[in-house]
Design a protein around this motif. Structure first.
Motif, PDB file in Angstrom:
ATOM      1  N   ILE A   1      56.580 -32.060 -10.964  1.00 51.23           N
ATOM      2  CA  ILE A   1      55.985 -30.915 -10.271  1.00 51.23           C
ATOM      3  C   ILE A   1      54.766 -30.390 -10.277  1.00 51.23           C
ATOM      4  CG2 ILE A   1      56.597 -28.420 -10.005  1.00 51.23           C
ATOM      5  CD1 ILE A   1      59.479 -28.862 -10.534  1.00 51.23           C
ATOM      6  N   GLU A   2      54.145 -30.596 -11.605  1.00 52.06           N
ATOM      7  CA  GLU A   2      52.687 -29.959 -11.797  1.00 52.06           C
ATOM      8  C   GLU A   2      51.900 -31.125 -11.286  1.00 52.06           C
ATOM      9  OE1 GLU A   2      52.931 -29.728 -16.199  1.00 52.06           O
ATOM     10  OE2 GLU A   2      52.681 -27.722 -15.804  1.00 52.06           O
ATOM     11  N   ILE A   3      52.221 -32.346 -11.327  1.00 51.05           N
ATOM     12  CA  ILE A   3      51.123 -33.389 -10.654  1.00 51.05           C
ATOM     13  C   ILE A   3      51.169 -33.576  -9.274  1.00 51.05           C
ATOM     14  CG2 ILE A   3      51.193 -36.088 -10.382  1.00 51.05           C
ATOM     15  CD1 ILE A   3      52.157 -36.290 -13.238  1.00 51.05           C
ATOM     16  N   LEU A   4      52.356 -33.316  -8.533  1.00 48.66           N
ATOM     17  CA  LEU A   4      52.434 -33.043  -7.122  1.00 48.66           C
ATOM     18  C   LEU A   4      51.816 -31.722  -6.806  1.00 48.66           C
ATOM     19  CD1 LEU A   4      56.277 -33.958  -6.558  1.00 48.66           C
ATOM     20  CD2 LEU A   4      54.127 -35.300  -5.768  1.00 48.66           C
TER      21      LEU A   4
ATOM     22  N   LYS B   1      53.639 -26.864   0.744  1.00 47.83           N
ATOM     23  CA  LYS B   1      54.029 -27.887  -0.411  1.00 47.83           C
ATOM     24  C   LYS B   1      54.546 -27.240  -1.611  1.00 47.83           C
ATOM     25  CE  LYS B   1      52.287 -31.247   2.036  1.00 47.83           C
ATOM     26  NZ  LYS B   1      52.938 -32.243   2.590  1.00 47.83           N
ATOM     27  N   ARG B   2      53.969 -25.958  -1.890  1.00 48.93           N
ATOM     28  CA  ARG B   2      54.543 -25.233  -3.004  1.00 48.93           C
ATOM     29  C   ARG B   2      56.096 -24.920  -2.800  1.00 48.93           C
ATOM     30  NH1 ARG B   2      51.113 -20.982  -5.906  1.00 48.93           N
ATOM     31  NH2 ARG B   2      51.355 -22.146  -7.911  1.00 48.93           N
ATOM     32  N   THR B   3      56.039 -24.455  -1.516  1.00 49.90           N
ATOM     33  CA  THR B   3      57.490 -24.071  -1.420  1.00 49.90           C
ATOM     34  C   THR B   3      58.566 -25.267  -1.474  1.00 49.90           C
ATOM     35  OG1 THR B   3      56.699 -22.639   0.608  1.00 49.90           O
ATOM     36  CG2 THR B   3      59.192 -23.363   0.631  1.00 49.90           C
ATOM     37  N   LYS B   4      58.266 -26.380  -1.372  1.00 48.95           N
ATOM     38  CA  LYS B   4      59.127 -27.318  -1.646  1.00 48.95           C
ATOM     39  C   LYS B   4      59.293 -27.772  -3.024  1.00 48.95           C
ATOM     40  CE  LYS B   4      57.931 -30.192   2.627  1.00 48.95           C
ATOM     41  NZ  LYS B   4      57.244 -31.091   3.144  1.00 48.95           N
ATOM     42  N   LEU B   5      58.130 -27.566  -3.888  1.00 51.96           N
ATOM     43  CA  LEU B   5      58.175 -27.647  -5.200  1.00 51.96           C
ATOM     44  C   LEU B   5      59.073 -26.578  -5.785  1.00 51.96           C
ATOM     45  CD1 LEU B   5      54.551 -28.851  -5.878  1.00 51.96           C
ATOM     46  CD2 LEU B   5      56.736 -30.168  -5.917  1.00 51.96           C
TER      47      LEU B   5
ATOM     48  N   ALA C   1      61.523 -25.074  -4.571  1.00 54.40           N
ATOM     49  CA  ALA C   1      63.126 -25.527  -3.993  1.00 54.40           C
ATOM     50  C   ALA C   1      63.504 -26.355  -5.340  1.00 54.40           C
ATOM     51  CB  ALA C   1      63.126 -26.020  -2.848  1.00 54.40           C
ATOM     52  N   ILE C   2      62.598 -27.369  -5.453  1.00 52.57           N
ATOM     53  CA  ILE C   2      62.917 -28.261  -6.735  1.00 52.57           C
ATOM     54  C   ILE C   2      63.303 -27.464  -8.046  1.00 52.57           C
ATOM     55  CG2 ILE C   2      62.393 -30.063  -7.917  1.00 52.57           C
ATOM     56  CD1 ILE C   2      60.851 -31.405  -5.376  1.00 52.57           C
ATOM     57  N   MET C   3      62.530 -26.465  -8.122  1.00 50.15           N
ATOM     58  CA  MET C   3      62.641 -25.862  -9.435  1.00 50.15           C
ATOM     59  C   MET C   3      64.100 -24.976  -9.677  1.00 50.15           C
ATOM     60  SD  MET C   3      58.842 -24.462 -10.701  1.00 50.15           S
ATOM     61  CE  MET C   3      58.178 -24.248  -9.240  1.00 50.15           C
ATOM     62  N   PHE C   4      64.405 -24.354  -8.647  1.00 50.73           N
ATOM     63  CA  PHE C   4      65.712 -23.698  -8.220  1.00 50.73           C
ATOM     64  C   PHE C   4      66.772 -24.812  -8.370  1.00 50.73           C
ATOM     65  CE2 PHE C   4      63.257 -20.307  -5.448  1.00 50.73           C
ATOM     66  CZ  PHE C   4      63.234 -19.458  -6.693  1.00 50.73           C
ATOM     67  N   MET C   5      66.770 -25.973  -7.918  1.00 52.12           N
ATOM     68  CA  MET C   5      67.865 -27.000  -8.110  1.00 52.12           C
ATOM     69  C   MET C   5      67.900 -27.107  -9.481  1.00 52.12           C
ATOM     70  SD  MET C   5      67.412 -29.167  -4.639  1.00 52.12           S
ATOM     71  CE  MET C   5      66.694 -30.657  -5.510  1.00 52.12           C
ATOM     72  N   ILE C   6      66.864 -27.392 -10.179  1.00 55.79           N
ATOM     73  CA  ILE C   6      66.853 -27.761 -11.720  1.00 55.79           C
ATOM     74  C   ILE C   6      67.655 -26.395 -12.327  1.00 55.79           C
ATOM     75  CG2 ILE C   6      65.495 -28.255 -13.689  1.00 55.79           C
ATOM     76  CD1 ILE C   6      63.481 -29.493 -11.865  1.00 55.79           C
ATOM     77  N   ASN C   7      67.174 -25.299 -12.075  1.00 57.08           N
ATOM     78  CA  ASN C   7      67.922 -24.188 -12.543  1.00 57.08           C
ATOM     79  C   ASN C   7      69.043 -24.098 -12.272  1.00 57.08           C
ATOM     80  OD1 ASN C   7      67.912 -21.739 -14.280  1.00 57.08           O
ATOM     81  ND2 ASN C   7      67.703 -20.531 -12.288  1.00 57.08           N
ATOM     82  N   GLN C   8      69.468 -24.369 -11.057  1.00 58.15           N
ATOM     83  CA  GLN C   8      71.180 -24.263 -10.804  1.00 58.15           C
ATOM     84  C   GLN C   8      71.757 -25.227 -11.701  1.00 58.15           C
ATOM     85  OE1 GLN C   8      72.407 -21.898  -9.182  1.00 58.15           O
ATOM     86  NE2 GLN C   8      74.451 -22.603  -9.433  1.00 58.15           N
ATOM     87  N   SER C   9      71.380 -26.389 -11.688  1.00 58.86           N
ATOM     88  CA  SER C   9      71.851 -27.782 -12.385  1.00 58.86           C
ATOM     89  C   SER C   9      72.071 -27.275 -13.904  1.00 58.86           C
ATOM     90  CB  SER C   9      70.911 -28.977 -12.203  1.00 58.86           C
ATOM     91  OG  SER C   9      71.711 -29.846 -13.087  1.00 58.86           O
ATOM     92  N   LEU C  10      71.088 -26.641 -14.531  1.00 59.66           N
ATOM     93  CA  LEU C  10      71.045 -26.198 -15.872  1.00 59.66           C
ATOM     94  C   LEU C  10      72.190 -25.137 -15.927  1.00 59.66           C
ATOM     95  CD1 LEU C  10      67.583 -25.920 -16.832  1.00 59.66           C
ATOM     96  CD2 LEU C  10      69.253 -27.827 -17.707  1.00 59.66           C
ATOM     97  N   LEU C  11      72.452 -24.198 -15.112  1.00 55.27           N
ATOM     98  CA  LEU C  11      73.422 -23.229 -15.223  1.00 55.27           C
ATOM     99  C   LEU C  11      74.956 -23.972 -15.007  1.00 55.27           C
ATOM    100  CD1 LEU C  11      71.751 -20.525 -13.028  1.00 55.27           C
ATOM    101  CD2 LEU C  11      72.080 -20.354 -15.426  1.00 55.27           C
ATOM    102  N   GLU C  12      74.890 -24.936 -14.156  1.00 58.28           N
ATOM    103  CA  GLU C  12      76.251 -25.203 -13.938  1.00 58.28           C
ATOM    104  C   GLU C  12      76.660 -26.014 -14.927  1.00 58.28           C
ATOM    105  OE1 GLU C  12      75.773 -27.463 -10.260  1.00 58.28           O
ATOM    106  OE2 GLU C  12      75.767 -25.503  -9.111  1.00 58.28           O
ATOM    107  N   THR C  13      75.712 -26.853 -15.703  1.00 57.34           N
ATOM    108  CA  THR C  13      76.253 -27.785 -16.893  1.00 57.34           C
ATOM    109  C   THR C  13      76.510 -27.053 -18.193  1.00 57.34           C
ATOM    110  OG1 THR C  13      74.003 -28.631 -17.165  1.00 57.34           O
ATOM    111  CG2 THR C  13      75.437 -29.845 -15.600  1.00 57.34           C
ATOM    112  N   GLN C  14      75.977 -25.932 -18.485  1.00 56.46           N
ATOM    113  CA  GLN C  14      76.022 -25.400 -19.803  1.00 56.46           C
ATOM    114  C   GLN C  14      77.272 -25.199 -20.260  1.00 56.46           C
ATOM    115  OE1 GLN C  14      73.233 -22.012 -19.131  1.00 56.46           O
ATOM    116  NE2 GLN C  14      74.772 -20.679 -19.380  1.00 56.46           N
TER     117      GLN C  14
ATOM    118  N   GLN D   1      57.784 -22.402 -14.090  1.00 54.10           N
ATOM    119  CA  GLN D   1      57.801 -21.188 -13.080  1.00 54.10           C
ATOM    120  C   GLN D   1      56.716 -20.191 -13.107  1.00 54.10           C
ATOM    121  OE1 GLN D   1      62.032 -20.046 -13.638  1.00 54.10           O
ATOM    122  NE2 GLN D   1      62.843 -21.451 -12.063  1.00 54.10           N
ATOM    123  N   GLN D   2      56.224 -19.834 -14.122  1.00 59.31           N
ATOM    124  CA  GLN D   2      55.205 -18.982 -14.254  1.00 59.31           C
ATOM    125  C   GLN D   2      54.123 -19.546 -13.801  1.00 59.31           C
ATOM    126  OE1 GLN D   2      54.703 -18.003 -18.426  1.00 59.31           O
ATOM    127  NE2 GLN D   2      55.962 -16.203 -18.559  1.00 59.31           N
ATOM    128  N   LYS D   3      53.751 -20.837 -13.819  1.00 58.66           N
ATOM    129  CA  LYS D   3      52.527 -21.326 -13.232  1.00 58.66           C
ATOM    130  C   LYS D   3      52.496 -21.204 -11.712  1.00 58.66           C
ATOM    131  CE  LYS D   3      51.662 -24.608 -16.859  1.00 58.66           C
ATOM    132  NZ  LYS D   3      51.748 -25.914 -17.545  1.00 58.66           N
TER     133      LYS D   3
END
Length: 146
Positions: free
Chosen positions: A22-25, A48-52, A54-67, A89-91
């Motif tokens: 995400i940071e590289i993109l 472009k940031r909106t797409k990135l 969205a990816i962060m939100f998907m990662i967050n959701q994945s972490l929430l679902e698997t914990q 996310q702070q960045k």
């Protein structure tokens, strides 16, 4: 793809790799957009940031679902993944989302029975504090400019 990569690399390493991507993109898009005029540049970066984001939100959701189904060792790794995602996310100025990641991490660490003096708990609390203070500092700076 998201789950497969995290399963292959591990929760924390997978999250780190996604964060790095995400940071590289984001940097590549800012550099590429730098040749356009300011208005087009801002519009392009926002898309472009909106797409990135969205990816962060998907990662967050994945972490929430698997914990819920993890071993104690994996839960500790999970907490570190939430912390890492919070810093990314702070960045992007996503302070509330970042705060929630840190809160999730702290909750996991407390469920593992770590006391308030444990280095991971101390670091997580510092992240939470910083997440609450930095937006106020930036707001004060913006108010002083105008």
């Amino acid at each position: 793809f998201l789950q497969d990569r995290m399963e292959f690399l591990g929760i924390f390493e997978g999250t780190k790799q996604y964060g790095s991507d995400i940071e590289i993109l984001n940097k590549a898009e800012i550099f590429r957009e730098g040749i356009w005029n300011k208005k087009l540049k801002q519009q392009g970066i926002l898309k472009k940031r909106t797409k990135l984001i969205a990816i962060m939100f998907m990662i967050n959701q994945s972490l929430l679902e698997t914990q819920q189904v993890l071993s104690p060792e994996s839960k500790f790794e999970h907490a570190n993944a939430f912390i890492f995602l919070g810093t990314i996310q702070q960045k992007f100025g996503l302070w509330l989302e970042s705060f929630e990641c840190y809160r999730q991490a702290l909750s996991i660490l407390q469920l593992l029975g770590l006391n308030s003096n444990h280095p991971s708990v101390v670091d997580t609390v510092k992240h939470l504090d910083r997440c609450q203070v930095l937006p106020l500092v930036r707001l004060k700076f913006l108010i002083e400019i105008f």
